[in-house]
Design a protein around this motif. Structure first.
Motif, PDB file in Angstrom:
ATOM      1  N   ARG A   1      -2.699  10.545  -6.300  1.00 22.66           N
ATOM      2  CA  ARG A   1      -2.318   9.695  -7.434  1.00 22.66           C
ATOM      3  C   ARG A   1      -2.210   8.224  -7.039  1.00 22.66           C
ATOM      4  N   HIS A   2      -2.191   7.946  -5.737  1.00 20.81           N
ATOM      5  CA  HIS A   2      -2.125   6.558  -5.272  1.00 20.81           C
ATOM      6  C   HIS A   2      -3.503   6.003  -4.888  1.00 20.81           C
ATOM      7  N   ASP A   3      -4.540   6.783  -5.097  1.00 21.77           N
ATOM      8  CA  ASP A   3      -5.894   6.355  -4.736  1.00 21.77           C
ATOM      9  C   ASP A   3      -6.315   5.064  -5.437  1.00 21.77           C
ATOM     10  N   PHE A   4      -5.805   4.821  -6.633  1.00 24.90           N
ATOM     11  CA  PHE A   4      -6.259   3.667  -7.409  1.00 24.90           C
ATOM     12  C   PHE A   4      -5.927   2.334  -6.754  1.00 24.90           C
ATOM     13  N   PHE A   5      -4.921   2.288  -5.895  1.00 27.57           N
ATOM     14  CA  PHE A   5      -4.597   1.014  -5.251  1.00 27.57           C
ATOM     15  C   PHE A   5      -4.668   1.065  -3.723  1.00 27.57           C
ATOM     16  N   TRP A   6      -4.932   2.236  -3.174  1.00 23.64           N
ATOM     17  CA  TRP A   6      -4.930   2.348  -1.720  1.00 23.64           C
ATOM     18  C   TRP A   6      -6.255   1.887  -1.139  1.00 23.64           C
ATOM     19  N   ASP A   7      -6.187   1.203  -0.010  1.00 26.28           N
ATOM     20  CA  ASP A   7      -7.376   0.716   0.694  1.00 26.28           C
ATOM     21  C   ASP A   7      -7.426   1.419   2.052  1.00 26.28           C
ATOM     22  N   LYS A   8      -8.274   2.410   2.171  1.00 26.55           N
ATOM     23  CA  LYS A   8      -8.376   3.222   3.391  1.00 26.55           C
ATOM     24  C   LYS A   8      -8.699   2.377   4.622  1.00 26.55           C
ATOM     25  N   SER A   9      -9.362   1.242   4.432  1.00 26.17           N
ATOM     26  CA  SER A   9      -9.726   0.392   5.574  1.00 26.17           C
ATOM     27  C   SER A   9      -8.505  -0.173   6.286  1.00 26.17           C
ATOM     28  N   LEU A  10      -7.343  -0.201   5.614  1.00 25.64           N
ATOM     29  CA  LEU A  10      -6.112  -0.703   6.246  1.00 25.64           C
ATOM     30  C   LEU A  10      -5.585   0.258   7.310  1.00 25.64           C
ATOM     31  N   GLU A  11      -6.126   1.480   7.344  1.00 29.14           N
ATOM     32  CA  GLU A  11      -5.722   2.478   8.331  1.00 29.14           C
ATOM     33  C   GLU A  11      -6.647   2.504   9.546  1.00 29.14           C
ATOM     34  N   GLU A  12      -7.706   1.710   9.513  1.00 28.06           N
ATOM     35  CA  GLU A  12      -8.729   1.793  10.540  1.00 28.06           C
ATOM     36  C   GLU A  12      -8.536   0.745  11.617  1.00 28.06           C
ATOM     37  N   GLY A  13      -9.101   1.025  12.781  1.00 29.16           N
ATOM     38  CA  GLY A  13      -9.076   0.069  13.884  1.00 29.16           C
ATOM     39  C   GLY A  13      -8.269   0.547  15.059  1.00 29.16           C
ATOM     40  N   ASN A  14      -8.533  -0.033  16.202  1.00 27.10           N
ATOM     41  CA  ASN A  14      -7.828   0.292  17.436  1.00 27.10           C
ATOM     42  C   ASN A  14      -7.163  -0.955  17.993  1.00 27.10           C
ATOM     43  N   PHE A  15      -6.159  -0.725  18.797  1.00 25.01           N
ATOM     44  CA  PHE A  15      -5.488  -1.857  19.451  1.00 25.01           C
ATOM     45  C   PHE A  15      -6.180  -2.160  20.756  1.00 25.01           C
TER      46      PHE A  15
END
Length: 72
Positions: free
Chosen positions: A58-72
């Motif tokens: 139900r939160h898909d409409f505003f969630w940006d999956k790219s904010l979860e990506e990347g490594n330190f």
């Protein structure tokens, strides 16, 4: 307790941030995590969000999956 100035200085002085939410994040949690992540990125920082489990569809409409990506 940290003052607002201490927190601001910490955010300015460091460059890498992992924003971790609680289990089964609700809309408030996801919205705050997204806002903090975007603010840090706008400051030129590296930031990503770490979810302990997938968010509700139900939160898909505003969630940006790219904010979860990347490594330190």
């Amino acid at each position: 307790m940290n003052t607002l100035n201490e927190i601001a200085n910490y955010l300015k002085e460091n460059n890498n941030y992992a924003i971790i939410t609680h289990k089964n994040p609700d809309g408030d949690c996801l919205g705050c995590a997204k806002a903090l992540c975007l603010a840090l990125k706008n400051m030129g920082k590296y930031a990503k969000i770490v979810l302990p489990n997938p968010h509700s569809p139900r939160h898909d409409f505003f969630w940006d999956k790219s904010l979860e990506e990347g490594n330190f």
